[in-house]
Design a protein around this motif. Structure first.
Motif, mmCIF file in Angstrom:
data_model
loop_
_atom_site.group_PDB
_atom_site.id
_atom_site.type_symbol
_atom_site.label_atom_id
_atom_site.label_comp_id
_atom_site.label_asym_id
_atom_site.label_seq_id
_atom_site.Cartn_x
_atom_site.Cartn_y
_atom_site.Cartn_z
ATOM 1 N N UNK A 57 0.759 -1.407 0.121
ATOM 2 C CA UNK A 57 0.095 -0.014 0.003
ATOM 3 C C UNK A 57 0.871 1.046 -0.110
ATOM 4 N N UNK A 58 0.349 2.196 -0.371
ATOM 5 C CA UNK A 58 1.029 3.694 -0.594
ATOM 6 C C UNK A 58 1.017 4.444 0.855
ATOM 7 N N UNK A 59 0.483 3.966 1.858
ATOM 8 C CA UNK A 59 0.278 4.862 2.997
ATOM 9 C C UNK A 59 0.103 3.554 4.204
ATOM 10 N N UNK A 60 0.630 3.951 5.219
ATOM 11 C CA UNK A 60 0.288 2.833 6.273
ATOM 12 C C UNK A 60 -1.146 2.866 6.798
ATOM 13 N N UNK A 61 -1.911 3.806 6.291
ATOM 14 C CA UNK A 61 -3.399 3.754 6.757
ATOM 15 C C UNK A 61 -4.061 2.483 5.710
ATOM 16 N N UNK A 62 -3.534 2.735 4.632
ATOM 17 C CA UNK A 62 -4.252 1.859 3.519
ATOM 18 C C UNK A 62 -3.590 0.358 3.799
ATOM 19 N N UNK A 63 -2.263 0.372 4.118
ATOM 20 C CA UNK A 63 -1.798 -1.184 4.557
ATOM 21 C C UNK A 63 -2.737 -1.724 5.946
ATOM 22 N N UNK A 64 -3.027 -0.910 6.796
ATOM 23 C CA UNK A 64 -3.620 -1.299 7.993
ATOM 24 C C UNK A 64 -4.998 -2.078 7.572
ATOM 25 N N UNK A 65 -5.540 -1.573 6.467
ATOM 26 C CA UNK A 65 -6.998 -2.148 5.928
ATOM 27 C C UNK A 65 -6.811 -3.683 6.119
ATOM 28 N N UNK A 66 -5.791 -4.336 5.394
ATOM 29 C CA UNK A 66 -5.384 -5.799 5.421
ATOM 30 C C UNK A 66 -5.729 -6.365 6.711
ATOM 31 N N UNK A 67 -5.064 -6.016 7.535
ATOM 32 C CA UNK A 67 -5.359 -6.677 8.940
ATOM 33 C C UNK A 67 -6.613 -6.334 9.629
ATOM 34 N N UNK A 68 -7.152 -5.036 9.175
ATOM 35 C CA UNK A 68 -8.564 -4.643 9.601
ATOM 36 C C UNK A 68 -9.567 -5.739 9.030
ATOM 37 N N UNK A 69 -9.595 -6.050 7.973
ATOM 38 C CA UNK A 69 -10.201 -7.124 6.977
ATOM 39 C C UNK A 69 -10.286 -8.333 7.292
ATOM 40 N N UNK A 70 -8.919 -8.750 7.836
ATOM 41 C CA UNK A 70 -9.048 -10.062 8.288
ATOM 42 C C UNK A 70 -9.679 -10.143 9.532
ATOM 43 N N UNK A 71 -9.166 -9.422 10.395
ATOM 44 C CA UNK A 71 -9.817 -9.227 11.869
ATOM 45 C C UNK A 71 -11.468 -9.274 11.607
ATOM 46 N N UNK A 72 -11.999 -8.388 10.712
ATOM 47 C CA UNK A 72 -13.610 -8.413 10.664
ATOM 48 C C UNK A 72 -14.023 -9.615 10.131
ATOM 49 N N UNK A 73 -13.190 -10.673 9.679
ATOM 50 C CA UNK A 73 -13.783 -11.967 9.496
ATOM 51 C C UNK A 73 -14.334 -12.714 10.830
ATOM 52 N N UNK A 74 -13.926 -12.229 11.958
ATOM 53 C CA UNK A 74 -14.525 -12.896 13.197
ATOM 54 C C UNK A 74 -15.850 -12.898 13.284
ATOM 55 N N UNK A 75 -16.496 -11.909 12.834
ATOM 56 C CA UNK A 75 -18.128 -11.789 13.013
ATOM 57 C C UNK A 75 -18.633 -11.792 11.364
ATOM 58 N N UNK A 76 -17.850 -11.621 10.397
ATOM 59 C CA UNK A 76 -18.659 -11.538 8.998
ATOM 60 C C UNK A 76 -18.153 -12.570 8.025
#
Lengths: 440, 99
Positions: free
Chosen positions: A384-403
């Motif tokens: 990703x071009x920024x740390x914020x966009x890179x963080x989306x990867x982990x956030x999406x994986x974490x969201x698999x918990x309930x989705x």
């Protein structure tokens, strides 16, 4: 002039164990100890630390290693040669002096500088790896030439107990004391080639004493928790014996020596260093005794006209996320999750890579070994071009918990700033190494 | 029989280039490996991993082969997205090859 010197290698990378070097200095009967602690990218990371604090930029483990080693080096009259200076050999030398003060020990340190060539390289020159201009890779943060024995020998000619360098070629750390002690002619490329072979065999420390070698039942290695690191008895004719301290763990045999001789060699007829183009194809190895291998042969030709330069640049931010699935249908649930993540990340990050750890994550295939794994760990990685966009990867994986699919657990997420490395060449005339001696 | 049964290997990296040694446990098996493990066969075996050329070097003095594999590390050690960016585990990918 001596006929034989003993050189030990107590560390083969920055994060290596601390105590094998202590054992070598205390019980190894060494003349020289070498600690090789500088990987390709380490110096670019160190350069970033130096920019934040002008007194930093040397190896992060320097203080811990030196506090333990210094009393033993002085007591046993062993000289230390190390590239732990990384991006700031002068600051490293001062840090060693301050440790010496606190231990009430008298020491002389020689810092080798001149490898930093950021203001001297041509950024429009082609990178060796891609043949495209270096300027095109992004914001350049470091450029360091691989110096050789020419830079280290003047430091050995001082009375320094410790010689600390930045970027030098790994085998040069070992070849320099050989040339210095034996008075080898720096244009005798055959003998420099032989010394380079020995340096190459030592430079990864435990990798020749049975580390990174063991395979239970096939290649057994005793007592790896106390693995001994190697030393070489180098003779004035360029032959050598590799050994280790009696009673330490590990093993030195033809198999460990062959694996290390060929390690990271891209052309065994022409192994380039700043000192020589060495020939590894004429090397002979022999089991000389228990845990002793003799090295004869090897040779070399005229050294290259240029220095290789390692250029560090800001590449991208790496985002990673991991989650595990286990039990019946684990792989299918992990694959379902992988598909969902790909869909969610589309357009927000570059180059999404999905791995099924336990199946195909490191070999990209399982070579038709199709047994169903009991558990699978899904790994998602993207640039990703920024740390914020890179963080989306982990956030999406974490969201698999309930989705996501049933039974996912053990999420971990990471964001890492990635420094890329490319290489170029620089004319020797543009590089002027120097030595600064500091007494405690 | 797999290569694993008669030989060992260590992987190394330089940029996007992977190096793989291949060393028989018994030195008398060296000529067998020279005949059976050609660069072409390794290229086919590692087609999922190595995208570029493979050069084989013979080292009879130490009864060993060396395979130098270009475009093999997902674009290069420092920027690859691979879990094992250095390709350190790939020695065992070579040893999976059937003789």
């Amino acid at each position: 002039m001596k006929n034989k010197i003993r050189i030990g290698c107590g560390a083969g990378f920055s994060g290596d164990r601390l105590e094998p070097a202590l054992v070598l200095v205390e019980k190894g009967g060494l003349d020289y100890l070498v600690l090789e602690c500088l990987a390709e990218r380490t110096i670019a990371l160190a350069q970033k630390r130096k920019l934040q604090d002008a007194n930093k930029g040397y190896d992060p483990l320097l203080e811990r290693r030196i506090k333990l080693l210094l009393p033993l080096l002085i007591k046993n009259n062993v000289r230390l040669i190390t590239n732990m200076g990384a991006a700031n050999p002068l600051a490293a030398a001062k840090a060693i002096i301050s440790i010496a003060h606190s231990l009430n020990i008298s020491v002389t340190v020689a810092a080798v500088t001149g490898d930093e060539v950021l203001d001297k390289i041509d950024i429009n020159a082609a990178a060796l790896e891609t043949n495209t201009p270096i300027a095109g890779f992004g914001n350049i943060i470091s450029a360091n030439a691989y110096l050789g024995i020419d830079a280290i020998i003047p430091a050995l000619q001082t009375n320094a107990n410790i010689i600390i360098t930045g970027r030098v070629a790994d085998p040069s750390l070992f070849l320099a004391p050989m040339v210095f002690e034996f008075g080898w002619n720096k244009n005798d490329f055959d003998i420099l080639g032989k010394g380079t072979v020995t340096g190459h065999l030592l430079e990864c420390a435990g990798q020749i004493t049975g580390g990174y070698f063991a395979d239970p039942g096939k290649k057994d290695v005793p007592n790896m928790a106390s693995l001994g690191h190697p030393f070489a008895d180098v003779h004035a004719d360029g032959t050598a014996h590799i050994g280790k301290v009696d009673g330490t763990g590990g093993t030195i045999n033809l198999q460990t020596a062959k694996e290390q001789l060929l390690y990271e060699v891209v052309n065994p007829y022409e192994y380039y260093t700043p000192d020589v183009v060495a020939d590894f194809t004429t090397v002979h190895l022999k089991q000389y005794g228990e845990n002793i291998v003799s090295i004869t042969g090897g040779g070399g030709q005229q050294k290259p006209a240029t220095y290789k330069v390692s250029v560090g640049y800001q590449s991208h931010h790496l985002g990673e996320g991991e989650i595990s699935y286990a039990g019946s249908n684990a792989l299918a649930r992990a694959q379902l999750a992988g598909g969902i993540i790909c869909e969610r990340l589309q357009g927000q990050v570059d180059d999404v890579k999905i791995d099924y750890m336990g199946c195909t994550s490191v070999h990209q295939t399982s070579f038709n070994n199709d047994a169903k794994p009991y558990e699978v760990r899904l790994r998602v990685a993207a640039k990703a071009t920024t740390p914020e966009f890179a963080a989306l990867v982990g956030e999406e994986v974490e969201a698999l918990y309930t989705n996501g699919p049933a039974g996912g657990g053990g999420v971990r997420k990471y964001v890492t700033e990635v420094i890329g490395i490319v290489s170029t060449l620089i004319d020797r005339k543009l590089v002027s190494p120097s030595v600064t001696v500091i007494h405690s | 029989m797999k290569l694993y049964d008669i030989a060992h290997s260590r992987a190394g990296d330089k940029g996007d280039t992977l190096t793989l040694s291949l060393i028989p446990y018994k030195e008398e098996d060296y000529s067998l490996l020279c005949n059976a493990v050609t660069a072409d066969k390794v290229k086919t075996h590692l087609s999922q991993i190595v995208k570029g050329e493979i050069i084989r070097y013979e080292l009879p003095n130490i009864s060993s082969l060396l395979f130098v594999c270009k475009q093999a590390l997902g674009g290069g050690v420092t920027t690859s997205l691979r879990l094992d960016a250095h390709g350190k585990t790939l020695s065992y990918a070579l040893l999976e090859m059937e003789m």
